[in-house]
Design an enzyme around this catalytic site. Sequence first.
Site, PDB file in Angstrom:
ATOM      1  NE  ARG A 104     -11.167  -0.377   4.238  1.00 44.42           N
ATOM      2  CZ  ARG A 104     -11.010  -0.315   5.571  1.00 44.42           C
ATOM      3  NH1 ARG A 104     -11.670  -1.153   6.339  1.00 44.42           N
ATOM      4  NH2 ARG A 104     -10.199   0.578   6.111  1.00 44.42           N
ATOM      5  CE1 TYR A 122      -6.520   4.874  -2.179  1.00 38.85           C
ATOM      6  CE2 TYR A 122      -4.632   4.198  -0.858  1.00 38.85           C
ATOM      7  CZ  TYR A 122      -5.979   4.082  -1.192  1.00 38.85           C
ATOM      8  OH  TYR A 122      -6.760   3.177  -0.526  1.00 38.85           O
ATOM      9  CB  THR A 127      -6.472   2.553  -5.422  1.00 38.11           C
ATOM     10  OG1 THR A 127      -5.764   1.418  -4.934  1.00 38.11           O
ATOM     11  CG2 THR A 127      -7.840   2.586  -4.778  1.00 38.11           C
ATOM     12  CE  LYS A 150      -7.421  -3.218  -4.581  1.00 37.88           C
ATOM     13  NZ  LYS A 150      -8.360  -2.297  -3.901  1.00 37.88           N
ATOM     14  CB  SER A 156      -0.904  -0.006   1.236  1.00 34.48           C
ATOM     15  OG  SER A 156      -1.567   1.232   1.390  1.00 34.48           O
ATOM     16  CG  HIS A 169     -11.344   0.528  -1.479  1.00 35.86           C
ATOM     17  ND1 HIS A 169     -10.583   1.278  -2.330  1.00 35.86           N
ATOM     18  CD2 HIS A 169     -10.764   0.656  -0.264  1.00 35.86           C
ATOM     19  CE1 HIS A 169      -9.603   1.845  -1.668  1.00 35.86           C
ATOM     20  NE2 HIS A 169      -9.691   1.478  -0.399  1.00 35.86           N
ATOM     21  N   GLY A 206     -13.962 -10.712  -0.269  1.00 34.16           N
ATOM     22  CA  GLY A 206     -14.800 -11.808   0.210  1.00 34.16           C
ATOM     23  C   GLY A 206     -14.185 -13.180   0.156  1.00 34.16           C
ATOM     24  CB  SER A 260     -11.216  -4.199  -6.278  1.00 34.70           C
ATOM     25  OG  SER A 260     -11.165  -3.805  -4.926  1.00 34.70           O
ATOM     26  CG  ASP A 265      -9.791  -6.812  -4.051  1.00 40.32           C
ATOM     27  OD1 ASP A 265     -10.975  -6.501  -4.316  1.00 40.32           O
ATOM     28  OD2 ASP A 265      -8.907  -5.954  -3.905  1.00 40.32           O
TER      29      ASP A 265
END
Length: 848
Positions: free
Chosen positions: A271, A139, A165, A244, A116, A268, A301, A266, A299
């Site tokens: 979120r 980011y 992202t 992503k 990250s 997130h 779950g 994704s 991604d």
Amino acid sequence: MSGRPADGGVGEPHTLADYAALARAELAIDVWDFIEGGAGRERTLAANEEAFGRVRLRPRVLTGVLRPDTGTRILGRDWAAPVGVAPLAYHTLADPAGEVATAVAAGLAGLPLVVSTFAGRTFEDIARAGTAPLWLQVYCFRDREVTRALVERAERAGFEALVLTADAPRLGRRLRDIRNGFRLPEGIAPANLPGSGAVSGSGLGDGAGFASPGGHALAEFDPALDWSVIEWLHSVSSLPVLVKGVLTASDARHALAVGADGIIVSNHGGRQLDGAAATLDALPEIADAVAGARPLLMDGGIRCGGDVLAALALGADAVLLGRPVLHGLAVGQAEGVRRVLDIVVEELKEAMLLTGTATVADAGHRGTDGLAGHQLVQSTSPESVQSGSPQPLQSESPESVQSGSPVAMERPGPAEPRPDTSALRKQDLHGSVSDPVLDTMNFLNEITHRYPDAISFAPGRPYDGFFETEQIFTYLRRYLDHLEAGGASPAEIRSALFQYGPTSGQIRELIADSLRKDENIDVPAESVVVTVGCQEAMFLAVRALMSGPDDVLLVSSPCYVGITGAARLLDVEVRAVEEGEKGFRCADLEEALLAERARGRRPRAFYVIPDHSNPSGTTMALSTRQELLDLAERHDILILEDSPYRMVSPGGQLPTLKSLDHARRVVHLGSYSKTLFPGARVGFVVADQSVVDGAGGSGLLADELTKIKSMVTVNTSPVSQAVTAGMLLSVDGRTSELNTRTAAYYGDAMRVTLRELERNFPEDERAALGVRWNEPSGGFFLAVDVPFEADNTALVRSAEEFGVIWTPMSYFYPGGGGSTSLRLSVSYLSHREIEEGIERLARFVTSR
């Protein structure tokens, strides 16, 4: 937050759920909520796991799968399993070692780690600890120089890809954090951002500004981010860029169009936008849109190995595991993370074994029975209605889809007007129609037509300037005279042209005679099968030799796409044996043979172009040819030899493998497309190997190929055979005499190309640039290494801005590779076009 190995509670953890329970006891409640929480009412957070809960794997029995192979290859790197670690902020919340411990565990597991932007440990520390691929999650900040510095620093540290992202212009409203008044604990900060205390400089406030993740994001994230950021990232880094946060097919197509190197489905982790689709529900439509053109990951779950298999079956190439990694870290430091990853991989292997899924590729591959590889999933999960406009709401009214689909699931009721119910779904067709190789070749044709004024070094089309149209009739007449001289009646001659004729061909004797005179290949005529070009010869040979799911075709890589395409159509496993800098090495083939047998598989044949290979232009040394024949006999495999460029290359040629073959280990594949003319569409296969049946009777492999051909093309056009025969008769079977001028033409074209490369890339300049090329002694092709990704995006720019077209070498690597090489074909360009084209190419390369 002690990170001590658990010694109570649920006992020794055996599942990811066990680790979650133990981690909850280890972590402070506000930290737990920060890690576990989602946006809003957390509907999307719950939906991610619920979607997998609705999936049912369909077991298959008596499949013979012994040891499932979880290995996969993404962006040119081998992964031990199709599982990576998703980008997660502040691993140091779970353990002081943070991302360093995670990197150690990922390395031990052979799985990649996406680090990250808000990592709690420095990139350099993480890179020193890790041995598996590292990717940087990016980011984009309002201050692009901060983002640039992060990217450059990660690249220097050895990171291999960027993950943009794209779904967070601001952070979602996370009510748990708001209610808890969450702030980062003392000593927890983003170690790689200026102002954190670990990095000097300014630009993002001070350490106190990081304490509130939501507040910091609101102040510093760039909310005006658009698709141009992909190009910007490519301009500041040589690393591939994955996007992503994609949840719709339209966004996936847009990402590909602007040059994304991969897509990650994704939301997130639930979120960001509460009420967004679960990632598993969004995956199928995105997989259809991507159609294998780029790596597709997801991604959200994933809580067991069966979930991984379900994602693969619905179109993902790999998955990223998020929160469970932090659970393992909180419970047992690096060993806890390693154990979490091991549990997922072991569960995946078990699910693959019980569903009869031999390889990761099989999981998402559709077989002839309509099944997804060796297993199916059945689900009642909803799937968004696809339309031209965004779908903020998703209906839950079900409409069953056909049970023969690899994913039988309930869908929303149809929007008006009703769709065409007769339309076929592409995912219900054989997987070959979506094969990336087919898409790339179509893309190349599209570029050629889109930029007609560009000089194209792409097609390997033979030069036809030495032919006269009337010659066709001369050669046809020559063959008819031959039949008459041989005693054929008018009725028999008429039948030779107007009827099907024998499936194995009616000019086998002439072909066998030509092979003796041209190539010193002495075989009986009955061992020859006349085919519709060499492509059919490949198809027949592969179909006959590959009898079961454990049979493997090995190919020298880079490899002509015709053979891998034939294998794909037939669902035959292909193992690439990569060439070294000096070409093919027998040691590499032997290593691959032993590895395949260790996997419980049966290598059956090895395909190679020993002379002036397409695409690399390399030629196999005589000593290597003899070594290869010895190896084939020792390991009991056959060699599929394809040598289309020998007779159209200047100078003397080395002996073919078949002419050196005293143990009948070589199946020789041939075509007259280069030596005579492509329009004839006449090829052949020499298969003089003995075949013994269960009753003790024997025949030739050629007889078995003929049986298959009778169910495919029935016969090769008698008219085409007649014209081909007339050409052979006109030179007493010596095609070399027909190709004297042609070989000189191609040889001159290659010399001019090499001369112009030397002129436009002087030695000191090309050394500085990192440009180099090989120097083939014949054929149509040569390979050029360049200091950038020679992909479709670069090709479009080359054609559009510089007026020159080439072929990405990555098209020819079935196992991945060749990303910084391009192929040039010189077969039908004039010397002036070559000179101008290489000048344009040089301008393009130096501009990068």
